[in-house]
Write a protein that holds these residues in place. Structure first.
Motif, short mmCIF file in Angstrom:
data_model
loop_
_atom_site.label_atom_id
_atom_site.label_comp_id
_atom_site.label_asym_id
_atom_site.label_seq_id
_atom_site.Cartn_x
_atom_site.Cartn_y
_atom_site.Cartn_z
N TRP A 32 0.82 -1.15 -0.07
CA TRP A 32 0.09 -0.03 0.02
C TRP A 32 0.92 1.27 0.25
O TRP A 32 0.65 2.11 -0.68
N LYS A 188 -6.46 3.36 6.78
CA LYS A 188 -5.35 4.04 5.90
C LYS A 188 -5.72 5.27 5.90
O LYS A 188 -6.96 5.57 5.44
N THR A 189 -5.04 5.99 6.12
CA THR A 189 -4.76 7.73 5.97
C THR A 189 -4.03 8.28 5.15
O THR A 189 -2.73 7.82 5.37
N THR A 220 -14.69 1.81 2.99
CA THR A 220 -13.32 1.11 2.80
C THR A 220 -12.38 1.76 3.99
O THR A 220 -11.09 1.18 3.99
N GLU A 222 -11.03 4.46 4.92
CA GLU A 222 -9.76 5.07 4.48
C GLU A 222 -10.05 6.84 4.49
O GLU A 222 -11.27 7.18 4.28
N TRP A 224 -8.37 10.61 2.64
CA TRP A 224 -7.64 11.20 1.84
C TRP A 224 -7.53 12.72 2.29
O TRP A 224 -8.50 13.20 1.93
#
Ligand code: GTP
Ligand code: SPV
Ligand code: MN
Length: 617
Positions: A32, A188-189, A220, A222, A224
């Motif tokens: 990732w 996930k960031t 998901t 996440e 962003w």
């Protein structure tokens, strides 16, 4: 770009030297990271291990690059000042999106974006956005590593300032990689300030981009974030993860992620109570979290100042942890006479952002001392004197400091299992209408009160300061899903609690003003007098008067010893004007209507019951 953690997780380390290539979940993480690096094209990838040496090096580098000013160690050891770009000073709610598959799941209070569309919009922005910079990979835990209520995540970022801040605000390091290796799910960031450097191009003190996107993908898990280096836009573990994403996880798993402080109150008999309180941004959480009671015999231990995760326990009580490890607190208004605990917490090892700089290399902000120094450098780096006619520190200037440095931190603040709650407070900044304290009649009425919090806007987010807006549960900018579903979830969590063990709910308002515009209540340390009444209510030791909006203290039940509040002010502090409350009820109805069939019927019933009690039949 490197593809493996610089410091492999313990469990993946061999007996002799060289680490093996990561496998399983760690390989997924590495893949990732490679994928993000291939998109954003940083010059280097640095896996953050959370060590003191690494942090020192990072800070030194930022000072060299002009991104931090080292404060005079004689006054403020180990401390730094950051000055943001003048356009990047607060959370940008208009640029914050919930990209759920189904628009209805984001609800009427969030900006929704179609996940595919917004990915298509932001991916080109991230393409090459880290050129010329280092991409840091920061594994972090919210809550004690491995704790039953804890969750982990990884932030990649091209901001060293964000890395240093995350290092203070969360638990960072190799132990988190062990958890990932063991198969624990992680969020996930991705964060970029959106300011790539061309070869030979000089960097600026606070890189950022006019275009900003803070996008959450709840399906998901996440986040962003593009274009901002400030606070909740950049420290993604905080509002993005621990509230917006965690609220969705909590919805699915049966717990609550809340914008709440957490304290232990110890009464003169030595009995301990745990209180959580939700107030909107810049409405007094940090202050109440660090309360120094003005009434004798009472003590408060700090557990958290901004976020609490609440989970019903086997015992029918509601258990709470503070998932953070530091404070990102509002500087202005923090002084010896208001929050001496915070002032003491900030003795050193603190990153200050957008406060003023003194000629002696220390910091200052409005309210730190009664009189401003004769000369300062303001938050934008310009000369300032008391005659300048503008604040020296930005109204949303902040300090970032470890929780452990707080002199009244609870010895067990770090405990993985948390504490059982006795009371929940909801509050806001209301110049009119809302009494100093009101007790809800039961959980459902408490949820009704929480859903109706409104507050005057503060500088913590972009917008017109002072304008009244609804901020249910102080979560308006932070709930990651449909707020109507969120109200229903609160009702459902209440049903999992044992009737006689659920926390009691109270509404408070420290900010009511007289006709002359003065605060009617002294606030701060004197808020302990309200806590004292609340605790005596829990113990059946204090009486109350029923009003249409809930139970208020008889004024002779509030301990006002040594306090100089005229009876006229006290009457005004507790006044409940049926006409104004009927107008509030109309606004509530309008607000509730925006949720359509996602609004729980029980709340509509509460509204009608309120109108009935207010005299409209
Ligand atoms: P966020 O970090 O944005 O979530 O803010 P917060 O809720 O932690 O607010 P904080 O405690 O930092 O207080 C914000 C402002 O409100 C400061 O300027 C405080 O001085 C002021 N304030 C806090 N408590 C009181 C009070 O009891 N009375 C009055 N009048 N002002 C208060
Ligand atoms: C708030 O605005 O509620 C804060 C500051 O605590 S930030 O982390 O920027 O969201
Ligand atoms: Mn906050």
């Amino acid at each position: 770009a490197s593809s493996a953690p610089a410091r492999p997780a313990r469990s993946a380390r061999t007996a002799h030297g060289a680490p093996p290539a990561p496998t399983g979940a760690l390989a997924d993480l590495a893949a990732w990271v490679d994928e993000i690096a291939a998109l954003t094209r940083p010059d280097r990838v640095h896996w953050v291990d959370g060590s003191a040496a690494e942090n020192d090096e990072l800070l030194r580098q930022m000072v060299d690059e002009g991104k931090l000013i080292k404060l005079n160690p004689e006054w403020r050891p180990g401390s730094y000042l950051a000055r943001s770009h003048p356009s990047d000073v607060a959370r940008t709610e208009a640029r914050t999106f919930i990209a759920s598959r189904d628009e209805a799941d984001a609800g009427p209070t969030n900006n929704w974006a179609d996940p595919d569309d917004i990915r298509a919009t932001i991916t080109p922005l991230f393409a090459g956005s880290m050129r010329g910079r280092t991409m840091y990979v920061v594994p972090f835990s919210m809550g004690a590593v491995g704790g039953p209520l804890s969750h982990i995540g990884v932030q990649v970022t091209d901001s060293a300032y964000a890395v240093a801040s995350i290092g203070i605000m969360t638990r960072v390091g190799a132990a988190v990689l062990d958890e990932i290796a063991a198969g624990k799910p992680w969020v996930k960031t991705v964060h970029s300030v959106g300011a790539p450097l061309e070869p030979g191009e000089a960097d600026v003190a606070w890189p950022c981009n006019d275009e900003k996107y803070i996008v959450h993908f709840p399906d998901t898990l996440e986040v962003w974030s593009f274009g901002s280096g400030y606070g909740g836009n950049a420290i993604l573990a905080k509002k993005c993860f621990a509230l917006r994403i965690a609220s969705v996880i909590g919805r699915d798993e049966g717990w609550l992620a809340e914008h709440m402080l957490l304290i232990r109150v110890i009464d003169p008999k030595g009995r301990a109570y745990h209180v959580a309180a939700a107030f909107p941004s810049a409405c007094g959480k940090t202050n109440l979290a660090m309360l120094r009671p003005t009434i004798p015999g009472w003590r408060v231990e700090t557990l958290g100042d901004d976020i609490a995760w609440l989970r019903p326990g086997e015992d029918g009580r509601l258990w709470a942890i503070n998932p953070e490890a530091g404070f990102f607190g509002v500087a202005p208004g923090t002084g010896e006479s208001t929050n001496v605990t915070a002032v003491e917490t900030l003795w050193g090892n603190t990153i200050f952002t957008n406060v003023a700089l003194r000629p002696d290399g220390d910091v200052w902000w409005e309210g730190l001392t009664d009189q401003p120094p004769a000369e300062l450098t303001d938050w934008e780096g310009n000369p300032w004197t008391p005659a300048s006619g503008r604040p020296a520190a930005h109204p949303n200037s902040r300090f970032t400091v470890r929780a452990a440095q707080c002199p009244q931190i609870a010895p067990d603040w770090d405990a993985a299992e948390g504490v059982p709650l006795d009371a929940i407070l909801f509050g806001g900044r209301r110049a009119t209408n809302v009494p100093l304290v009101v007790e809800a009649t039961d959980w459902t009425h408490g949820v009704f009160i929480g859903s109706n919090i409104s507050s005057e806007r503060t500088a913590a987010a972009e917008g017109t300061v002072g304008e009244l807006r609804r901020d249910p549960f102080a979560m308006l900018p932070f709930c990651g899903y449909n707020m109507g579903d969120y109200f229903a979830h609160w009702l459902k969590v209440g049903q999992k609690l044992r009737f006689d063990r659920a926390p009691r709910v109270f509404q408070v308002n420290w900010f009511r003003k007289g006709a002359d515009g003065r605060f009617l209540w002294p606030g701060f340390g004197d808020n302990a007098r309200v806590i004292d009444w609340i605790v005596r209510r829990l113990n059946g030791e204090a009486g109350a008067i029923d009003t249409p909006i809930g139970r208020v203290p008889r004024t002779d039940e509030l301990d006002l010893t040594g306090l100089d509040v005229p009876q006229r002010d006290l009457d005004e502090l507790f006044a409940v004007d049926p006409q104004s409350w009927l107008r509030e009820a109309d606004l509530t109805e309008e607000f509730y209507d925006t949720f359509g069939d996602r609004l729980p019927a029980a709340l509509r019933a509460e509204l009608e019951a309120l109108r009935y009690r207010l005299g409209r039949r």
